[in-house]
Design an enzyme around this catalytic site. Structure first.
Site, PDB file in Angstrom:
ATOM      1  N   GLY A   1       0.834  -1.198   0.000  1.00 23.69           N
ATOM      2  CA  GLY A   1       0.000   0.000   0.000  1.00 23.69           C
ATOM      3  C   GLY A   1       0.865   1.242   0.000  1.00 23.69           C
ATOM      4  O   GLY A   1       2.089   1.169   0.131  1.00 23.69           O
ATOM      5  N   ARG A   2       0.200   2.356  -0.177  1.00 21.20           N
ATOM      6  CA  ARG A   2       0.943   3.619  -0.231  1.00 21.20           C
ATOM      7  C   ARG A   2       0.128   4.676   0.486  1.00 21.20           C
ATOM      8  O   ARG A   2      -1.066   4.822   0.251  1.00 21.20           O
ATOM      9  CB  ARG A   2       1.149   4.005  -1.693  1.00 21.20           C
ATOM     10  CG  ARG A   2       2.260   4.985  -1.924  1.00 21.20           C
ATOM     11  CD  ARG A   2       2.748   4.927  -3.356  1.00 21.20           C
ATOM     12  NE  ARG A   2       3.973   4.153  -3.473  1.00 21.20           N
ATOM     13  CZ  ARG A   2       5.173   4.618  -3.179  1.00 21.20           C
ATOM     14  NH1 ARG A   2       5.328   5.833  -2.732  1.00 21.20           N
ATOM     15  NH2 ARG A   2       6.251   3.871  -3.329  1.00 21.20           N
ATOM     16  N   GLY A   3       0.737   5.385   1.398  1.00 20.08           N
ATOM     17  CA  GLY A   3       0.061   6.486   2.085  1.00 20.08           C
ATOM     18  C   GLY A   3       0.674   7.791   1.640  1.00 20.08           C
ATOM     19  O   GLY A   3       1.527   7.820   0.747  1.00 20.08           O
ATOM     20  N   SER A   4       0.257   8.862   2.283  1.00 15.24           N
ATOM     21  CA  SER A   4       0.740  10.160   1.830  1.00 15.24           C
ATOM     22  C   SER A   4       2.195  10.407   2.212  1.00 15.24           C
ATOM     23  O   SER A   4       2.813  11.332   1.715  1.00 15.24           O
ATOM     24  CB  SER A   4      -0.150  11.258   2.404  1.00 15.24           C
ATOM     25  OG  SER A   4      -0.521  10.954   3.713  1.00 15.24           O
TER      26      SER A   4
ATOM     27  N   GLY B   1       4.654   7.804   2.335  1.00 17.51           N
ATOM     28  CA  GLY B   1       5.570   6.777   1.840  1.00 17.51           C
ATOM     29  C   GLY B   1       4.828   5.467   1.655  1.00 17.51           C
ATOM     30  O   GLY B   1       3.612   5.383   1.853  1.00 17.51           O
ATOM     31  N   ALA B   2       5.607   4.447   1.309  1.00 14.85           N
ATOM     32  CA  ALA B   2       4.999   3.147   0.988  1.00 14.85           C
ATOM     33  C   ALA B   2       4.870   2.278   2.232  1.00 14.85           C
ATOM     34  O   ALA B   2       5.531   2.497   3.238  1.00 14.85           O
ATOM     35  CB  ALA B   2       5.857   2.454  -0.047  1.00 14.85           C
ATOM     36  N   VAL B   3       3.988   1.295   2.137  1.00 11.18           N
ATOM     37  CA  VAL B   3       3.874   0.258   3.167  1.00 11.18           C
ATOM     38  C   VAL B   3       4.264  -1.064   2.507  1.00 11.18           C
ATOM     39  O   VAL B   3       3.771  -1.386   1.424  1.00 11.18           O
ATOM     40  CB  VAL B   3       2.434   0.176   3.733  1.00 11.18           C
ATOM     41  CG1 VAL B   3       2.322  -0.904   4.790  1.00 11.18           C
ATOM     42  CG2 VAL B   3       2.002   1.532   4.294  1.00 11.18           C
TER      43      VAL B   3
ATOM     44  N   LYS C   1       5.668   0.469   7.527  1.00 13.25           N
ATOM     45  CA  LYS C   1       5.225   1.733   6.937  1.00 13.25           C
ATOM     46  C   LYS C   1       6.402   2.695   6.970  1.00 13.25           C
ATOM     47  O   LYS C   1       6.996   2.920   8.020  1.00 13.25           O
ATOM     48  CB  LYS C   1       4.049   2.247   7.776  1.00 13.25           C
ATOM     49  CG  LYS C   1       3.428   3.521   7.286  1.00 13.25           C
ATOM     50  CD  LYS C   1       2.129   3.771   8.058  1.00 13.25           C
ATOM     51  CE  LYS C   1       1.554   5.134   7.810  1.00 13.25           C
ATOM     52  NZ  LYS C   1       0.285   5.336   8.531  1.00 13.25           N
TER      53      LYS C   1
ATOM     54  N   ASP D   1     -10.444   9.787  11.954  1.00 12.53           N
ATOM     55  CA  ASP D   1     -10.330   9.534  10.513  1.00 12.53           C
ATOM     56  C   ASP D   1     -10.852   8.140  10.177  1.00 12.53           C
ATOM     57  O   ASP D   1     -10.222   7.391   9.420  1.00 12.53           O
ATOM     58  CB  ASP D   1      -8.879   9.720  10.065  1.00 12.53           C
ATOM     59  CG  ASP D   1      -8.756   9.939   8.555  1.00 12.53           C
ATOM     60  OD1 ASP D   1      -9.791  10.206   7.911  1.00 12.53           O
ATOM     61  OD2 ASP D   1      -7.634   9.834   8.034  1.00 12.53           O
TER      62      ASP D   1
HETATM   63  N1  LIG Z   1      -0.955  -3.063   8.902  1.00 14.05           N
HETATM   64  C1  LIG Z   1      -1.164  -3.111   7.589  1.00 14.05           C
HETATM   65  N2  LIG Z   1      -1.338  -4.290   6.984  1.00 14.05           N
HETATM   66  C2  LIG Z   1      -1.551  -4.358   5.636  1.00 14.05           C
HETATM   67  N3  LIG Z   1      -1.599  -3.285   4.823  1.00 14.05           N
HETATM   68  C3  LIG Z   1      -1.433  -2.074   5.377  1.00 14.05           C
HETATM   69  C4  LIG Z   1      -1.195  -1.919   6.769  1.00 14.05           C
HETATM   70  N4  LIG Z   1      -1.075  -0.614   7.032  1.00 14.05           N
HETATM   71  C5  LIG Z   1      -1.228   0.025   5.874  1.00 14.05           C
HETATM   72  N5  LIG Z   1      -1.438  -0.839   4.867  1.00 14.05           N
HETATM   73  C6  LIG Z   1      -1.647  -0.506   3.445  1.00 14.05           C
HETATM   74  O1  LIG Z   1      -0.967   0.697   3.150  1.00 14.05           O
HETATM   75  C7  LIG Z   1      -1.888   1.728   2.744  1.00 14.05           C
HETATM   76  C8  LIG Z   1      -1.457   3.077   3.281  1.00 14.05           C
HETATM   77  O2  LIG Z   1      -1.339   3.000   4.691  1.00 14.05           O
HETATM   78  P1  LIG Z   1      -1.792   4.162   5.637  1.00 14.05           P
HETATM   79  O3  LIG Z   1      -3.219   4.454   5.360  1.00 14.05           O
HETATM   80  O4  LIG Z   1      -1.465   3.829   7.031  1.00 14.05           O
HETATM   81  O5  LIG Z   1      -0.882   5.345   5.140  1.00 14.05           O
HETATM   82  P2  LIG Z   1      -1.107   6.847   5.476  1.00 14.05           P
HETATM   83  O6  LIG Z   1      -0.004   7.634   4.915  1.00 14.05           O
HETATM   84  O7  LIG Z   1      -1.349   6.991   6.940  1.00 14.05           O
HETATM   85  O8  LIG Z   1      -2.445   7.116   4.773  1.00 14.05           O
HETATM   86  P3  LIG Z   1      -3.119   8.455   4.625  1.00 14.05           P
HETATM   87  O9  LIG Z   1      -2.848   8.680   3.177  1.00 14.05           O
HETATM   88  O10 LIG Z   1      -4.543   8.158   4.982  1.00 14.05           O
HETATM   89  O11 LIG Z   1      -2.457   9.440   5.523  1.00 14.05           O
HETATM   90  C9  LIG Z   1      -3.229   1.244   3.291  1.00 14.05           C
HETATM   91  O12 LIG Z   1      -4.266   1.758   2.516  1.00 14.05           O
HETATM   92  C10 LIG Z   1      -3.108  -0.262   3.161  1.00 14.05           C
HETATM   93  O13 LIG Z   1      -3.353  -0.666   1.824  1.00 14.05           O
END
Ligand SMILES: Nc1ncnc2c1ncn2[C@@H]1O[C@H](COP(=O)(O)OP(=O)(O)OP(=O)(O)O)[C@@H](O)[C@H]1O
Length: 519
Positions: free
Chosen positions: A122-125, A127-129, A143, A283
């Protein structure tokens, strides 16, 4: 008998096998042994960081999957919470990130300390997960946060609104679909960061450290590699990812009523516990609801969560969250203090609507129109919809936060509990912090406080080894301690001592790996 202290850190990814499952099957023996040992005067002993002493045992299977045959199985879904294996969130400030050639597939592997980084999930704002595995094959979600991006965000917030202390309200970031801000403190952030490398994610970490519940994604470790741009959060892995990807004009396949009910019950338990801990999430949306391999729903992303001293007064004037999921009382400029719990309950209602119908209830092309719809429009339901579900939705999406359904009412709502046939785990049990037997980290702390002589460690090890199937020590267990004195180790232990790293006080920490002869 004692090996000379080595000066190198152990190579990455080459930590020893650990064979203890952390099974606390002999509590009395363990307690007795501990009591005896702790009576000794003490050394400054650090019984190793968490990962060194083996991992926390896997979370107990949570029988949460909607039944395949369509029958509900909730009487066992939300069974008694297991005693926690106390979670000490490790903060590793001198992590090492490396690219290594892997013998098995010949591809370079990204390794951060004991974690081998695998595919992106996955990818958040920020960086990548990634999926990651440790040396024992346990899977995690790692993350990554770009420090540069986090800093830029802090800077741009300062530019936009000037430094503000806690309680300062940040402007909305309409349409981003993301949390609108992280609760970054604005003052002297560079100085703060110099003192605390995790400063940029400190509030999210602080919230997550407090939490220990089967329906909340668990934080395991935070790492900073001082030579790289990244901070890493090691999280419990939710193998099936987000429960639903739904966005503005981007519908998804809806779920059956029974599946929604099962997951909504998970959501209730997670949020009820969160609120009892004095935390509002702020959120809640399907994007932040993840599914484990066995379909347990877990709440993630505490980036904009707010922690309160007093759980009975959780009012805030801050605005955070994603526009489509914001409660009506937050959709007005300069709103005063609002009840954070009622706002979370609204977002739970919007999320439930999304799961059931595969779309967002209040959609509009422009943010102002969306806020207007949230404040004034009534949601519509198919004519053949279950009246209990419709009644619940109306109570969740009640515009007036004072009249909105409370958590106590919600957990007993007929749709949630199948008219009483399928009760939820009681609030007391759900919110209690079950106390389990001491785990290696608690033992670690006990050592640190009470012991100042290395012979105590040896005595402890020997005592523990006399306990059959001792859950705390086993072949390959690593013990870290300071003050390596010249002593004769008992012959049962083929010691291997090496310098591991400096601790926060700049003191060298030595590690001993237990190697026990075969029975
Ligand atoms: N514990 C986890 N197990 C599996 N996938 C995960 C996990 N945490 C995050 N992901 C994947 O990574 C993506 C991004 O994670 P996350 O929402 O925590 O990032 P973020 O930067 O906090 O997001 P936002 O863009 O809402 O700020 C999620 O949508 C999900 O697909």
């Amino acid at each position: 008998m004692m090996a000379e202290a080595e000066t190198q850190r152990p190579p990455l990814g080459s930590l020893p096998e650990f064979n203890s499952e952390g099974d606390m099957s002999q509590p009395n023996a363990v307690t007795d042994a501990l009591t005896g040992v702790l009576a000794s005067p003490g050394i400054k002993v650090d019984l190793a960081g968490d990962s060194d002493l083996g991992d926390r045992p896997p979370l107990a299977p949570h029988l949460s999957a909607p039944a395949a045959d369509g029958k509900f199985q909730s009487p066992i879904r939300h069974h008694k919470r297991n005693p926690s294996y106390h979670r000490e969130i490790k903060e590793t400030l001198n992590a090492r990130s490396e690219y290594t050639e892997d013998g098995q597939d010949g591809h370079p592997h990204h390794v951060i300390n004991q974690y081998v980084i695998k595919e992106e999930v996955g990818r958040g704002s920020y960086g990548a997960v990634h999926l990651a595995t440790d040396q024992y094959g346990n899977e995690y979600a790692v993350k990554e946060f770009s420090k540069a991006r986090l800093r830029k965000r802090v800077q741009s917030n300062i530019m936009r609104m000037g430094p503000r202390g806690p309680g300062g309200r940040l402007p909305l970031v309409p349409g981003s679909g993301l949390g609108m801000h992280r609760n970054t403190k604005m003052n002297d952030h560079q100085a703060n960061e110099a003192k605390d490398p995790l400063f940029l994610i400190r509030e999210e970490v602080a919230v997550m450290k407090k939490l220990n519940h089967p329906n909340l994604v668990q934080l395991i470790e935070v790492l900073d590699d001082p030579e790289e741009d990244s901070l890493y959060m090691v999280l419990e892995m939710c193998k099936k990812g987000v429960v639903m990807k739904v966005g503005l004009n981007d519908p998804a396949d809806p779920y059956s009523a029974e599946t929604c009910r099962c997951w909504f019950r998970d959501l209730i338990l997670g949020i009820e516990y969160l609120h009892a801990q004095g935390v509002v999430h702020r959120d809640i949306k399907p994007d932040n609801l993840l599914l484990t391999e066995d379909d347990v729903l877990k709440i993630s992303d505490f980036g904009v969560s707010e922690m309160f001293d007093k759980p009975n007064n959780m009012r805030t004037s801050k605005t955070a969250g994603s526009p489509a999921f914001l409660a009506p009382e937050l959709c007005v400029a300069k709103h005063g203090d609002v009840d954070g719990r009622a706002a979370d309950i609204w977002s739970m209602g919007v999320s439930l609507y999304c799961l059931r119908y595969g779309r967002i209830p209040f959609e509009a092309p422009v943010i102002v129109e969306m806020y207007d719809a949230i404040r004034n429009q009534e949601v519509k339901f198919p004519p053949d919809e279950d009246p209990e579900f419709v009644e619940l939705m109306h109570r969740l999406l009640e515009k007036d936060p004072e009249k909105r359904i409370t958590m106590e009412e919600l957990r007993g709502h007929p749709w949630v509990v199948k008219d009483g046939d399928d009760p939820l785990l009681s609030a007391e049990e759900n919110c209690a912090e079950p106390i389990g037997m001491p785990n290696p980290l608690e033992v670690n702390h006990a050592f640190t406080r009470k012991m100042n002589h290395i012979f105590c460690v040896v005595s402890f090890i020997l005592t523990m080894l006399t306990i059959k199937d001792c859950p705390l020590l086993g072949n390959g267990t690593r013990l870290n301690f300071s003050a390596p004195e010249t002593i004769s180790w008992p012959q049962r232990i083929e010691e291997g001592i090496s310098t591991l790293m400096n601790n926060d006080d700049g003191q060298e920490i030595y590690t001993l790996t237990l190697k026990l002869p075969p029975e």
